[in-house]
Scaffold this active site. Structure first.
Site, PDB file in Angstrom:
ATOM      1  N   SER A 164       0.857  -1.184   0.000  1.00  0.00           N
ATOM      2  CA  SER A 164       0.000   0.000   0.000  1.00  0.00           C
ATOM      3  C   SER A 164       0.890   1.228   0.000  1.00  0.00           C
ATOM      4  O   SER A 164       2.052   1.167   0.428  1.00  0.00           O
ATOM      5  CB  SER A 164      -0.883   0.004   1.255  1.00  0.00           C
ATOM      6  OG  SER A 164      -1.539   1.244   1.419  1.00  0.00           O
ATOM      7  N   TYR A 184      -1.583  -1.079  10.760  1.00  0.00           N
ATOM      8  CA  TYR A 184      -1.808  -1.360   9.342  1.00  0.00           C
ATOM      9  C   TYR A 184      -0.683  -0.773   8.501  1.00  0.00           C
ATOM     10  O   TYR A 184      -0.109  -1.458   7.639  1.00  0.00           O
ATOM     11  CB  TYR A 184      -3.148  -0.792   8.891  1.00  0.00           C
ATOM     12  CG  TYR A 184      -3.349  -0.903   7.395  1.00  0.00           C
ATOM     13  CD1 TYR A 184      -3.650  -2.122   6.806  1.00  0.00           C
ATOM     14  CD2 TYR A 184      -3.204   0.214   6.561  1.00  0.00           C
ATOM     15  CE1 TYR A 184      -3.817  -2.240   5.431  1.00  0.00           C
ATOM     16  CE2 TYR A 184      -3.365   0.106   5.197  1.00  0.00           C
ATOM     17  CZ  TYR A 184      -3.671  -1.116   4.629  1.00  0.00           C
ATOM     18  OH  TYR A 184      -3.807  -1.225   3.263  1.00  0.00           O
TER      19      TYR A 184
END
Length: 251
Positions: free
Chosen positions: A131, A144
């Protein structure tokens, strides 16, 4: 060619399945929700095998690997993953550990095992879905962001090992920004900016994978954000990230 895709029941994983099938690849698709995989299989013109698995469990990662050893897998797409939103001292520990098991340990296990296979035949592709979060600190999404940094740096490190050894094996990291998928609902947030379509991200990712790109960043906005973030101190980037995360609405 044959591809194994984890997290294939929705979003980027599902659309990578469509894209690879459109290029003539046979597929092995995996996710927890078998009914979603069955629906996906009906829409794909190539051969599709379904293996339902919960990759938050190490034994399930190993089972997925073992059950595909009779198949000649050429492409591994580690897409399974999700996020837990909130201040680090307030988020649920068991939920975070499960997230880390999926985001980090399933990627680590499957990458290592399939990489050995690909090195033996000196051919293969591994695409790890990281990401843009992996480029920076992520207050209010700390675990995360950290998990995606692990995926990104692991991928880059392995890529250099393969390059120095002269291996004909590809490994790369897909690093999208906001994408219109079920991620929002799972994490309990709403993006403060319009996300890219998962179809566009999948098509771009597969194209760049076959071109040999190591770090794949779809979209002009995220490319620019990544460039400018490298020019700023981490402390400033963290403050900016906090402001962005604060604008997201929890459940």
């Amino acid at each position: 060619m044959k591809a194994l895709i984890t997290g294939a029941s929705s979003g980027i994983g599902r659309d990578i399945a469509y894209e690879l099938a459109g290029r003539g690849c046979d597929l092995i698709v995996s996710a927890r929700r078998e009914e979603r995989l069955l629906a996906l299989k009906e829409k794909i013109p190539t051969n599709v095998r379904i293996i339902a698995a919960d990759l938050s469990k190490q034994e399930e990662c190993l089972r997925l690997y073992e059950e595909t050893q009779e198949e000649d897998v050429d492409i591994l797409v580690n897409n399974a993953g999700y996020g837990v939103f909130g201040a680090f001292n307030e988020t649920d520990l068991s939920q975070e550990i499960s997230m880390l098991d999926v985001n980090i340990f399933s990627v680590h296990i499957l990458t290592k095992l399939f990489l050995k296979n690909f090195i033996r035949k000196n051919n293969g592709f591994i695409l790890n879905v990281a990401s843009s979060a992996g480029f920076m600190p992520g207050p209010l999404f700390a675990s995360y962001y950290a998990s995606k940094a692990y995926v990104l740096r692991l991928t880059q490190g392995i890529r250099e090992e393969l390059r120095k050894a002269g291996r004909n094996v590809y490994i790369g990291a897909l690093c999208p920004g906001p994408v219109n998928t079920e991620f929002n609902a799972t994490a309990g947030v709403q993006f403060g900016m319009n996300g890219l379509s998962s179809e566009y991200v999948a098509k771009y990712a597969v194209k760049k994978m076959f071109c040999g790109k190591t770090v794949i960043v779809p979209g002009a906005v995220m490319k620019a954000a990544h460039f400018f973030s490298k020019l700023l101190p981490d402390s400033i980037v963290a403050k900016m990230a906090y402001a962005v995360q604060k604008g997201k609405q929890g459940k």
